[in-house]
Design an enzyme around this catalytic site. Structure first.
Site, mmCIF file in Angstrom:
data_model
loop_
_atom_site.group_PDB
_atom_site.id
_atom_site.type_symbol
_atom_site.label_atom_id
_atom_site.label_comp_id
_atom_site.label_asym_id
_atom_site.label_seq_id
_atom_site.Cartn_x
_atom_site.Cartn_y
_atom_site.Cartn_z
ATOM 1 C CB CYS A 27 -0.925 -0.005 1.210
ATOM 2 S SG CYS A 27 -2.215 -1.257 1.099
ATOM 3 C CE1 TYR A 186 -7.374 -3.101 5.698
ATOM 4 C CE2 TYR A 186 -5.908 -4.695 4.689
ATOM 5 C CZ TYR A 186 -6.114 -3.494 5.352
ATOM 6 O OH TYR A 186 -5.039 -2.690 5.665
ATOM 7 N NE ARG A 234 -0.852 -11.458 1.314
ATOM 8 C CZ ARG A 234 0.110 -10.569 1.482
ATOM 9 N NH1 ARG A 234 -0.152 -9.282 1.393
ATOM 10 N NH2 ARG A 234 1.341 -10.953 1.711
#
Length: 361
Positions: A27, A186, A234
């Site tokens: 990121c 997430y 992932r």
């Protein structure tokens, strides 16, 4: 010259990777216009890894919708302007011989945060400053972030559709593979873990229910991208917390995901629960990748404080993982793959022509 498992090509469906030294999603929080469109920064950042010999170059966590971003400064792939900008980047990656991968992500309750390298600000960005209300499987906040709103079942279907549309746009943008981000706390990890998913409907409770959205996305994305494109997932293999998501769950769901159309599994750890202790040490996540591979019978890559050519080569040559991803070491040295080849005594033919005179002898 020597041979090395690290520099043995790997083929997945119709795609061949020139080596097993890969760049993970890193990121950058660098979209200054806050519109999700990748910029010259992303071209140079990602392009340097391809010039440096990496086999796979993965984008940062790229949001499937505006509220799926981690921060207002993240990239996205929910509109045509973003597709067009990504196309410029994938063309360059291909020119330099790297496989171009995109990580499709939705941050859920960990969205609308200040960018990771912000000097002072932490926590949730107010709506007045470009932030947004977040969503999650359950209305449970992450740490000191603002509490999210729980998604209803119709909205869950919308999230699945957003991943599918993003995958279709990724094909248009020239990416060679897509990775579904179900790790690091997430949105999809939030569904998987019983610590963040307290639902009592068909998306909560049992492992089968908690994994439902991930498997729906895998099936739908596979149908959308066709039979030739590799599809990665992932996972974080553990929450590092009692009663949380663990490596046994990861292995089980990875096997289900493979049956649903996924090809390869990117195994990391943590991110879903604040205040836990993560036992950092060189290669500390490799045993989790090894466990998932051996238990589920699926191919994996390993990540986590892998910093030397010898270490990376040993991980692959020992069979503990099929490939390795190096994040911080690649950022420190985008030409790590070329240097690793030299250190291991392996001859490679993908030095940039303009850089040949700098080649180690």
């Amino acid at each position: 010259m020597n041979t090395s498992a690290l520099f043995t090509p790997l083929s997945i469906r119709s795609t061949t990777f020139r080596n097993r030294l890969w760049v993970p999603a890193l990121c950058q929080y660098s979209v200054e216009r806050q519109d999700g469109v990748p910029t010259d920064w992303h071209l140079v950042h990602l392009g340097a890894f391809a010039m440096g010999g990496a086999g796979l170059v993965m984008t940062e966590a790229t949001a499937v919708a505006p509220i799926g971003r981690i921060s207002p400064h993240d990239t996205g792939i929910w509109n045509q302007e973003q597709v067009d900008s990504w196309s410029r980047i994938t063309r360059f990656l291909h020119e330099r011989g790297a496989v171009a991968g995109i990580q499709l992500a939705h941050a859920g309750r960990k969205g609308s945060t200040h960018r990771g390298w912000a000097p002072v600000a932490t926590g949730t960005v107010p709506e007045a400053d470009g932030g947004w209300p977040t969503v999650a499987p359950s209305a449970l906040a992450f740490g000191e972030y603002a509490a999210p709103r729980a998604l209803d079942t119709a909205e869950i279907a919308d999230v699945v559709a957003e991943f599918v549309t993003a995958a279709e746009r990724s094909v248009e943008a020239g990416f060679d593979l897509v990775e579904i981000h179900a790790a690091h706390g997430y949105l999809l990890h939030q569904f998987l873990s019983p610590l963040s998913n307290l639902r009592t409907d068909s998306y909560g409770g049992s492992l089968e229910n908690r994994a439902r959205i991930v498997l729906e996305i895998v099936r739908a994305v596979r149908a959308a991208v066709g039979d030739e494109m590799p599809l990665f997932v992932r996972f974080s293999a553990t929450d590092y917390a009692e009663g949380g998501w663990n490596q046994d769950d990861t292995a089980t769901v990875a096997a289900w995901a493979q049956d649903a159309g996924a090809d390869f599994f990117d195994i990391s750890t943590g991110g879903n629960v604040s205040g836990v202790t993560i036992p950092l040490s060189p290669g500390y996540q490799v045993p989790f990748a090894d466990f998932v591979a051996s238990t589920a019978g699926v191919p994996v890559n390993a990540v986590g404080l892998i910093t030397t050519a010898a270490q990376a080569d040993e991980i692959v040559s020992s069979g503990r993982a099929d490939a390795v991803m190096l994040g911080r070491e690649m950022m420190r040295d985008p030409h790590f793959a070329l240097r690793a080849a030299h250190e291991l005594g392996v001859e490679v033919d993908y030095w940039p022509e303009a850089y040949v005179r700098a080649r180690w002898r």
